[in-house]
Structures are given as structure tokens and as C-alpha cells.
Design an enzyme around this catalytic site. Structure first.
Site, short mmCIF file in Angstrom:
data_model
loop_
_atom_site.label_atom_id
_atom_site.label_comp_id
_atom_site.label_asym_id
_atom_site.label_seq_id
_atom_site.Cartn_x
_atom_site.Cartn_y
_atom_site.Cartn_z
CG LEU B 63 31.93 46.73 32.47
CD1 LEU B 63 31.25 47.02 31.15
CD2 LEU B 63 32.70 45.74 32.69
NE ARG B 64 34.80 49.04 40.36
CZ ARG B 64 33.41 48.92 40.92
NH1 ARG B 64 32.68 49.50 40.55
NH2 ARG B 64 33.36 47.75 41.91
CG ASP B 305 27.32 42.23 42.82
OD1 ASP B 305 27.53 43.37 42.23
OD2 ASP B 305 27.13 42.21 44.16
CG PHE B 323 30.60 46.44 50.89
CD1 PHE B 323 30.68 45.28 51.97
CD2 PHE B 323 30.65 47.79 51.32
CE1 PHE B 323 30.33 45.56 53.22
CE2 PHE B 323 30.23 48.00 52.78
CZ PHE B 323 30.16 46.94 53.65
N GLY B 324 32.90 43.85 47.80
CA GLY B 324 32.64 43.34 46.37
C GLY B 324 33.87 42.30 46.07
#
Lengths: 333, 432
Positions: B63-64, B305, B323-324
Site C-alpha cells: 500500500l506504500r 502481489d 519490479f512489480g
């Protein structure tokens, strides 16, 4: 004598690529077209036509996000030989150090009127990324360990000059295949022209499944030498290696260095290439580098011709696509 | 609190082995499974031809917040979760600073309460700063609301630390979610090692980095009796290792993401960063093994993810961008298209991996449609077709490999704690 103006102002050319990103993306015919064009430029230069007006009014940007001396000089000279203006950009002292993104930097340079971008970058695919977001043609001058198409072309051009048609010829690429964009561009260029390629080096420097590219893998230079028409000795990429890929430089030179003893096992007219900058005493001994089989300096001069050809073909294609509007009426105030 | 009647839908409740057309009534935030005929409700939802499932749970979301609110906030991330059909998400500790203490976990819960979207379960850090060196204050994180422990994408490389962490969390009967990748084997890596990494000249991440670490983790789980959850398995051999460990009675569970069931290493030939994920996309054989793992239950859970990043972080060179990809708003249609439409999984099996299985691993009382359970309910339309347009996402992250793909299935309504919090289309027939 046929004027080079007549030669170059004939109708449309069968070149339809907007960018030169790698030899993987070209057909054998397109590769041959560039090589023929380069040979023509070389012939014209030999006849004294060293400066041509073909890119007059065009600005070529040399965007080298990774250090380079010879490739940048070669591109700069090639552009000047075609009468283009050039703008050099390198990251040191640029706004990249102020945090500006790679893309913004390129777009700013484009906005200044640069209409053809020669780009070197440490990241594979960076030039593709730019080409998808800009109007100017992008010429890849090396993207990390992916491709270096003009180096591949100049190597192939040099081999073609010495061996003629490369169909059925055998070429060894020796050394650090894993970290070499030159190896990848050579493999594509040579296999598309019908040559057989052997990659030779320590197992740690041969990347997995490379044989799927249609090449043979060998770990013994001594076995390979008698079988080949050309040997291209790739530089050990000390700067790209993150681990221990071989025990010592001495051991590498012992197993994979090209020296006078090994040269004796080669065919009489074998051609020795090295893309440079060479590590004398590592991949190649001075005796071989400066000997009669070596075409290292031919490679450098062919590099100029190949880069002129690439710039010219991309420029012509761009003009075809733009189908230039008529000259604007400029009113005097 | 308003009562809600959900009429005539196909009830999929794996915890109770229930798959039948029925109606559900929600009164005072709880489920009544046998509302009978002629019931009065404040709100009636016609669920004809729709699936009524327990509220979906995504147990692996980043969620950062705090620290990188330009990428995602707890509010935007939970709004995206609702739109994706989730009533509960578990969020990773890889914030700035990392969630390695009680106050940090309580902050997440507080922000989630303020957002009033879905439930958020904090996953606390295993080690201080997620550095893999010293244990975080796991007991106090638990009191602060953490229900599982993880160092997110940081592998706990030191076997001694991992061993003690499994012992310590095992004492509390809580799982460790581990990213099993040997760091030195994937250093600087950008993609799966194989023909395509050779072709593209991209630094490789060999499958062995995952399988070696899975082996170590399983061995440590065996000697400690700890509860190990392996996040985002991608390798065929890894699936085999987990299957064998479970046959031996070792406490190990695993999840996969939907994108690892679709995409392969070869997709990176475009050099597009929407295919840059960690662990990387692998091969067709690996995908086949992952699907078999889902079918036989070796892989318990499907997670998104979800990795949101602001626009400026994704419009750059492949090695510069993190990444992601995001996944909250594509997981449901991606799973329906890939697993249900192809008859690879039954509805009961798929929904179990999105409800009761993650609830059991997290140790939360959720994921069922049992009588008197808290009314967390998702209503899905299995036949709607949608073309994925990231511009419509509620998440701040827009990078997804599913962009522009046509997928089957969508989320109709999401009810959290008895309250209708999200509706895609107006299927509401009456408000009395």
C-alpha cells in the site's frame, strides 16, 4: 564517371526501417543493402569524394549515456562526412546529474531540432523505449549487453571484403560472449548472411541456450582455430562482470588468448578481427594484432562507412515518411 | 443498520461446501442463510446469474503508505481493493519507514478505518527495517494488529535469522510470508534465466535461486515447527518441493499471482516494464506446473502481489524502474478467464483460494458465508466481458500486463460488514 549525385538521387530505396535497433530485426537483404551502401561510400571516399551533401541541414544528435570514445568519434565523423550538423551529449555535466529522466533529456534534445538520434545506453532496450516515444529515428550505438548493430555490420563488412560472399563460411567469436552486445549483433548479422558461427570461451562467459540462435558452442580455442575463415576476438568486459568468471587474466590469456603459436594452427588466409578497444596481451598478443592476418584497422575505417550508410538510409526513410511539405514562404519584416 | 436481501444468486461458499442457487439476508451486519419467503429488507439486490461469494481476501498487497504516497495510499489502495471485489487485504511492511513496530501497525489500521473501504490486516516485519539481521518486535506488532510477518521482497538470507524467526513466530502460531530467492544468484537480475535472457542481454534470475531457497525454508520449517508461507511461487520444481514437504506434514503453504499464470519470459522481448516482476515470469512448463499445483491444492492461495508505482517511476529504462505490477483490479477477471473459462478449476476451488484459505493462513475469522458470520460478501458477474483499461483503475498504480486484454468476469457488488460499499452497475432494485 558516374556522379555520386546521380547515384543517390534515384528513386525509392527498398529500405523501410525507421530505426536501427539491432540486427535481429533486419532481414539478410536489409543487412546486405546497408553493406552495399557502405561499400559505395567507401569507394566514393577512395575516389576523393570524402564529403557528401546528403544530410545537409540535418542535425544528428550523439547521445552517449555510457562512455565511448571510438564509436562516438566514428558517428560524429560519419555525420560530418554527410554534411550533417552534430550535437554531442554525454551525461557528465548534464541535467541527468540533476535528476532529469533519460526520456526528458532526449525529448529536449529533439525539441532543439535534432532529427536523428544516435544513442548509446547501458540498459538493454533503452533505445527501443526511446524510439516508441519520439519522432526522430533512433540508431542504437550499443544498448547494454543486447546489441551494437553498427559494430556487427562493420565486422561483417570487413569479413565480406576479405572472404567475399559469407555463405558457408565459418566464423569464430571468441571470449566474453555473455556480456557482449558485439557477439549478439555478430551472430545475427552472420547467420542471416548464411555464415556458420562458433562461439568459443570459458563456460562462465557463454550464456545459457545460446545454441538456439543457431550457433555452435566450444570451450577450446585450439580445436576451433583450424576450422574457421575468420576469428573475431571479443574484448573481456571487465566493467560488466559482477563476479569471478575466470580465475585470472593470465589464465584467460593462456586458454583463450590469440598468440603466434595458436595462429600457426590456423588456415593460411585466416582473418583476425577485434572490435576494440583491445586488451593487448589478453585476448590478443601485439604480434597477432599488428600482423598480416589482422584487419583491426580496416574495421575502424569500415565503421565510418557503415555508420554513414546507416545514417543515410534512416534519413532517407524519414524523409519518405514525412514526404516533405513545400518550402514555407518567409516574409521579411 | 440497513438490512440487505441478496436474491437468487449462485452461492459459492467453499468453507461450507456449498454451491447452490439461494438467497441471503443481511441483518445487523450478519448473514442469515435461510431468510425464508416474503422477507422485508431495506435494500434488495437481484443476483440472478451472479455468484455470491464470501468477501474476497487478498493477502499480499503493498500500500506504500507511509512514505511513498505518490505511488499509493491506504485510501486509494483500499478503494482499488473494493473495486476488485476484496473485503479484506493484508498489506506488506515494506513502507518507509518499514512496519516493524506496534505504532506502525496501528497507523495502518487507523488509516484503513478512516478510509472506510475494506478491512486491512497489517503484515509486520520479521526483522528490524526488513534488513534480515535482528528480529523486529514481533510480539508487540501482534498486539498492534499484525496477523502475519514478512520482510516483503527482502529475502531473509541468513539461515540463522530465518530459523529463529520461524521458532519465534511459531510460538505465536503466526506465519512468516517469505520471498524465497537466493540474493546472490539474482543480483542485478531483471528476468528469468534462459534463452530469452541470452537473446536480450538482460541480467538473469535463475530458477535455482527460488528452488534452493524453498528447500532451505522447508528444512527450517521442519526443524522449527514454524509456519512457513512461500509467496509468489513461480517454478515447477518449487511446486514439487512444496508438495513433497506437505506430504511429510511440514507446515508450509504457498501462493501464486494471476500474472504468473499468463505471462512468460519471452514476453520481455518487447522490453516493456509491465513484464518486469520479481520473481520473474518463467516458462510454459512452469505455468503448467503452477496450474497443477492449484488443482491438487499444493498452492493454497491466489494473491495479486499488488505493487503500485507512480507514473514517473514506470516511464524509464528497464533497469531503473522497480519490479512489480498492480493487480487488485484485475485479479478476479484474470482468474475467471484463465481458470474457470478453461475448466481448470471449479468455482468452489477458485473461491476457496480467495477466501477461506487465506483466512486460515492469516488466522482471521472470515472467508465464509456461514449463518451469523460477519457479512463480508462479494457478488460477481461471471459472464461480463471487459477490456482492461488502466486509466479506469482506482489504484494510483497503472502498470499491468493485462492492459488492453479482454477478460471475462467482473465485480458487481461488495458488502463489507453488512454495508454495501461498492457497486459496479445499478442492479439495486428497491430501497424501502
Amino acid at each position: 564517371m558516374v556522379s555520386f549525385r546521380d547515384y543517390f538521387q534515384e528513386g525509392p530505396i527498398p529500405w523501410t526501417q525507421s530505426n536501427l535497433l539491432g540486427l535481429q530485426y533486419l532481414s539478410g537483404e536489409e543487412i546486405t543493402l546497408i553493406l552495399d551502401q557502405a561499400a559505395e561510400f567507401k569507394r566514393l571516399a577512395a575516389e576523393g569524394h570524402s564529403k557528401l551533401g546528403l544530410l545537409k541541414g540535418t542535425v544528428v544528435g550523439n547521445l552517449f549515456f555510457e562512455p565511448s570514445t571510438r564509436t562516438r568519434t566514428s558517428f560524429g565523423l560519419a555525420a560530418k562526412r554527410l554534411s550533417a550538423d552534430t550535437v554531442d551529449f554525454s551525461p557528465s555535466g548534464s541535467s541527468l546529474s540533476k535528476g532529469e529522466s533519460f526520456l526528458d533529456t532526449a525529448r529536449n534534445i529533439e525539441a532543439m531540432g535534432v532529427s536523428l538520434m544516435v544513442v548509446r545506453h547501458k540498459t538493454p532496450g533503452a533505445q527501443l523505449f526511446l524510439s516508441q516515444r519520439m519522432n526522430s529515428p533512433v540508431l542504437n550505438a550499443g544498448d547494454g549487453t543486447h546489441e551494437h548493430p553498427t559494430q556487427g555490420l562493420l565486422d561483417v563488412m570487413t569479413m565480406r571484403e576479405r572472404c567475399g560472399d559469407l555463405t558457408g563460411k565459418t566464423v569464430a567469436l571468441v571470449g566474453d560472449i555473455r556480456h557482449s552486445r558485439v557477439a549478439r549483433s555478430n551472430i545475427w548479422g552472420l547467420t542471416k548472411l548464411g555464415a556458420k558461427v562458433i562461439v568459443c570461451g570459458p563456460a562462465t562467459l557463454i550464456p545459457p541456450q545460446i545454441e538456439k540462435l543457431g550457433v555452435e558452442v566450444s570451450h577450446s580455442l585450439d580445436d576451433v582455430i583450424p576450422r574457421v575463415d575468420c576469428i573475431n576476438l571479443l574484448r573481456i568486459q571487465f566493467e560488466r562482470q559482477r563476479g569471478a568468471f575466470f580465475p585470472s587474466i593470465q589464465e584467460y590469456a593462456h586458454l583463450f588468448g590469440m598468440n603466434a603459436t595458436r595462429l600457426k594452427r590456423a588456415r593460411e588466409n585466416v582473418v583476425i578481427l577485434a572490435p576494440g578497444p583491445i586488451n593487448r596481451g589478453v585476448e590478443i598478443t601485439p604480434h597477432v594484432a599488428d600482423g598480416k592476418h589482422s584487419v583491426i584497422l580496416d574495421q575502424v575505417s569500415n565503421g565510418l562507412a557503415v555508420r554513414m550508410a546507416a545514417l543515410y538510409l534512416l534519413h532517407r526513410r524519414q524523409q519518405e515518411l514525412l514526404s516533405f511539405p513545400p518550402e514555407p514562404q518567409v516574409s521579411l519584416i | 443498520m440497513a438490512s440487505i436481501l441478496i436474491n437468487n444468486g449462485r452461492v459459492i461458499d467453499p468453507a461450507n461446501h456449498r454451491d447452490e442457487v439461494a438467497s441471503l439476508l443481511i441483518i445487523e451486519g450478519r448473514i442469515q442463510t435461510n431468510p425464508g419467503n416474503d422477507v422485508h429488507a431495506d435494500l434488495v439486490i437481484d443476483a440472478t446469474d451472479k455468484m455470491i461469494t464470501p468477501g474476497l481476501i487478498d493477502m499480499r498487497v503493498s500500500l506504500r503508505e507511509p512514505g511513498s504516497e505518490e505511488d499509493e495510499t491506504i485510501e486509494s489502495g483500499t478503494a482499488a481493493a473494493l473495486a476488485g471485489g476484496f473485503t479484506t487485504i493484508a498489506c506488506m511492511p515494506d513502507t518507509e519507514p518499514p512496519m516493524d513496530n506496534r505504532a506502525a501497525a496501528e497507523f495502518v489500521i487507523l488509516q484503513a478505518d478512516r478510509a472506510r473501504n475494506c478491512h486491512v490486516i497489517p503484515i509486520g516485519a520479521v526483522t528490524k527495517q526488513c534488513r534480515g539481521e535482528e528480529l523486529a518486535e514481533i510480539g508487540q506488532l501482534l498486539e498492534g494488529g499484525a496477523r502475519a510477518f514478512s520482510d516483503a521482497k527482502q529475502t531473509i538470507a541468513n539461515s540463522e535469522v530465518m530459523r529463529r524467526a520461524l521458532e519465534y513466530t511459531g510460538m505465536m502460531n503466526r506465519p512468516i510470508f517469505h520471498h524465497a530467492q537466493v540474493p546472490e544468484l539474482i543480483a542485478d537480475g531483471l528476468m528469468h534465466e534462459g534463452f530469452y535472457s541470452t537473446l536480450l542481454g538482460l541480467p538473469p534470475m535463475p530458477a535455482a535461486a527460488e528452488t534452493i531457497m524453498i528447500n532451505r525454508d522447508i528444512t527450517l520449517a521442519e526443524i522449527t515447527g514454524g509456519q512457513l508461507h512461500l509467496m509468489g511461487i513461480t517454478t515447477g520444481l518449487g511446486v514439487k518441493q512444496i508438495r513433497k514437504a506437505r506430504e511429510l506434514g511440514i507446515r508450509v503453504t504457498a501462493d501464486v499471482t494471476p500474472h504468473h499464470l499468463y505471462f512468460k519470459d519471452e514476453d520481455l522481448q518487447t522490453f516493456h516494464s509491465k513484464y518486469k516482476v520479481n520473481p520473474p515470469f518463467r516458462t510454459a512448463e512452469d505455468i503448467q506446473a503452477l496450474i497443477e499445483g492449484l488443482q491438487d491444492g499444493t498452492i493454497d492461495v491466489i494473491t495479486s502481489d499488488h505493487q503500485p508505482y507512480a507514473e514517473e517511476k514506470i516511464t524509464c529504462e528497464l533497469d531503473q524502474t522497480p519490479f512489480g505490477v498492480v493487480g487488485l483490479e484485475t485479479l478476479v477477471p484474470a482468474c475467471i478467464t484463465r481458470l474457470i473459462e478453461t475448466n481448470l478449476l471449479s468455482w468452489l476451488d477458485l473461491i476457496a483460494k480467495l477466501t477461506i484459505n487465506p483466512a486460515r493462513i492469516l488466522g482471521i475469522d472470515s472467508g465464509t458465508l456461514s449463518d451469523n458470520a460477519v457479512a463480508d460478501i462479494t457478488i460477481l458477474d461471471p459472464s461480463r466481458t471487459q477490456t482492461i483499461d488502466p486509466e479506469n483503475f482506482l489504484s494510483k498504480g497503472r502498470r499491468t500486463p493485462f492492459a488492453n486484454m479482454e477478460l471475462k468476469g467482473g465485480v458487481e457488488h461488495v458488502i463489507v460488514g453488512g454495508e454495501l460499499r461498492y457497486s459496479a452497475a445499478s442492479l439495486v432494485t428497491g430501497m424501502n
